[in-house]
Design an enzyme around this catalytic site. Sequence first.
Site, PDB file in Angstrom:
ATOM      1  CG  HIS A 298      -1.692   1.230   1.447  1.00 54.63           C
ATOM      2  ND1 HIS A 298      -3.026   1.320   1.138  1.00 54.63           N
ATOM      3  CD2 HIS A 298      -1.334   2.456   1.919  1.00 54.63           C
ATOM      4  CE1 HIS A 298      -3.457   2.550   1.406  1.00 54.63           C
ATOM      5  NE2 HIS A 298      -2.445   3.249   1.887  1.00 54.63           N
ATOM      6  CD  GLU A 299       1.650   3.673   3.726  1.00 53.08           C
ATOM      7  OE1 GLU A 299       1.864   4.718   3.079  1.00 53.08           O
ATOM      8  OE2 GLU A 299       0.633   3.509   4.446  1.00 53.08           O
TER       9      GLU A 299
ATOM     10  CG  HIS B 121       0.509   6.399  -0.588  1.00 59.13           C
ATOM     11  ND1 HIS B 121      -0.608   7.003  -1.117  1.00 59.13           N
ATOM     12  CD2 HIS B 121       0.097   5.836   0.576  1.00 59.13           C
ATOM     13  CE1 HIS B 121      -1.639   6.815  -0.304  1.00 59.13           C
ATOM     14  NE2 HIS B 121      -1.239   6.101   0.727  1.00 59.13           N
TER      15      HIS B 121
ATOM     16  CG  HIS C  54      -0.200   8.526  -6.942  1.00 59.21           C
ATOM     17  ND1 HIS C  54      -1.305   8.817  -6.193  1.00 59.21           N
ATOM     18  CD2 HIS C  54      -0.428   9.093  -8.155  1.00 59.21           C
ATOM     19  CE1 HIS C  54      -2.163   9.537  -6.926  1.00 59.21           C
ATOM     20  NE2 HIS C  54      -1.647   9.717  -8.114  1.00 59.21           N
TER      21      HIS C  54
END
Length: 726
Positions: free
Chosen positions: A510-511, A514, A517
């Site tokens: 998940h991190e 980021h 992104h």
Amino acid sequence: MQKKIITASSLVAILALGSCTSTQPPQQTQAATEQKQEETNPLLKEWTGPYGGVPAFDKMNLAELKPAMEKAMALNLTEIDAIANNPQPATFENTIEEMERAGDELGRVFTYYGIWSSNVSTPEFRKVQAELAPKISEFNSKISQNEKLFQRVKTVYENSKKNPLPEDQQRVVQLVYEGFAMEGADLSPEKKQRYAEINKELSSLYTDFSNNILADEEGYVVYFTKDQLGGLPESFVKAAAKAAADRGKEGQYAVTNTRSSIDQFLTYSDERALREKVWKNYYSRADNADENDNNENIKKILKLRNERVKLMGYDNYAQWRLQNRMAKTPEAAMDLMQAVWPAAVARAKEEIADMQQIANKTSKTKITIEPWDYRYYAEKVRQEKYDLNSDEVKQYLELGNLTDAIFFTAGELFNFKFTPVPEGSVPVFHEDVKVWEVTDKTTGQHIGLWYLDPFARQGKRSGAWATTYRAHTTFDGKKTVLSSNNSNFVKPAPGEPVLVSWDDAETFFHEFGHALHFLASNVKYPTLNSGVRDYTEFQSQLLERWLSTDKVINQFLKHYKTGEPMPKELVAKIEKASTFNQGFATTEFLASALMDMYFHMADPENLDPDKFERETLNKLGMPKEIVMRHRSPHFGHVFSGEGYATGYYGYLWADVLTSDAAEAFAEAPGEFYDAEVAARLVKYLFAPRNSMDPADAYRKFRGRDAKIDALMRDRGFPVPKPQSKK
Ligand SMILES: [Zn+2]
């Protein structure tokens, strides 16, 4: 899960930091001294070294922080004044672009400030932080309430409506203008003054709020002895022995008051009385009626927030906050949550009945499931019903292998390659931090750096998060990305592997989502890197899906001793178990998300947070065996700043998009590695960041709006009829 983006040259982002103050104009002599400091203060210096320059994390000296911040804010205000007082008519170039350019020094200092605040906090830092908070708030107000500046922005905005600018410039103007308008730029002078006072007060309250949580996380440690190790996995026992020894209690064991530590303890420990103690400490953080209690702070925060948005004519804080989110209104967010809530609670009740049955069979004394029993019996149900032993799963989730797995995924989807930087070439703030260079797999082109700070330690905030030290822009020459991921894995004894839970492995992906992104950004202007709160968790949540793809499992989920990939039947069990405990997970989350929204739609006059929390949960029909994921007194997302205030629902909103987007991959010929869907993913959902309206971007990726149905399927809940859209 939380993350923050500090794009210092973006005013909008600086305003979003929402902190605070100072009043005296610097005097001549002071200014001269400060000028000198600017040249010598390492925190202000331009970043030098390889990769377009990197932060001098090895030269961080706390004594220099306050002067550096004050100087950087003064410099930025000088830049802003020059823009505001430009005698030429306002244009995109001489107003918006100059604003995008301003604040380099401040951006650099904020990077160090962020490290001190999140990664290496100390009581000394917290003192400086408390002193700076009101000054930063005042600084923000000076910009957001600069009348001349706002009039120029407004002129450019209004002109752009008549004569549209190129698309990305148009978007920047719109975001900057809305940022100002939402921060009260159109208010009368008297109201503006009150507005600034409110922000100043709030910023100090936010700092107090988070410091109180940290104080209670550090202040409560449960020690136990050798005869109380029943049920605990070997790795936890070792870490607990070390945690006790680190605190001068050699020979004992310690559960610290942080999520990673209590989660494991509550899942495995056979000692019910100890579980109760650990649970109560954790869920009473900042709620102990002592000097660290946050209930008064919540009251004050809610009142001030309400007063502030009323100055601008909004009914309540939620209405003001959501206007530029993907949801647009509190009602839209509430509709989604209420559509999911009954299914979640109904499933939780089934889960509790399963657990009670096991407790009846196995417990020596008759017990009724209490909140501190939930994880423990859930694990037993998991073993019985799904025959899935979390500790067995962990043997296949070794941190080094997982790191290779995320790099592989980034290679397949983004064509990125990760290479460790030469030892010592990039400064770090702690010896545990490692750094990789990110390049394009085909062209070898440099894209940025990725820092990883993996382990828990004193002074580091709990949880996991991602941040950038420098964001991608091209308008002033290309700037490459410095991204970072931060976790709180329990540091193993020397020579031991880091084995993590399936949940932690998902969070790791998940991190990293980021970080991807940030790294994938192709925007020209800093403001376009800003996140939209209910959209920006979507990309990271989507990336979690690659953990359970065949390619990742077969290559990277290998037993730490034998090197054998995770057996097919274990994978099948994990898949089968993926809907397990969704009642609990969805209920604990939604309780916090709903509470966040109710707090900010209620009349704050005479509101007693403790009572309000209890009564609202009662009305909702919250099962007594479950507690909010974040109880109000330690709901830092919502009360230690404004980033997630009336924004916690965003995780669910993003989850609807995630499930729906994952089905786009699942249905494609190449499934999760389908080149065409991956190309659309990067092009529409990652690279544009905030340069496209999120709803438009999603439609371009999917060919339609997202539906709630895939989410309900993923959680094993009945799909509502008729099909609902959002
Ligand atoms: Zn996140």
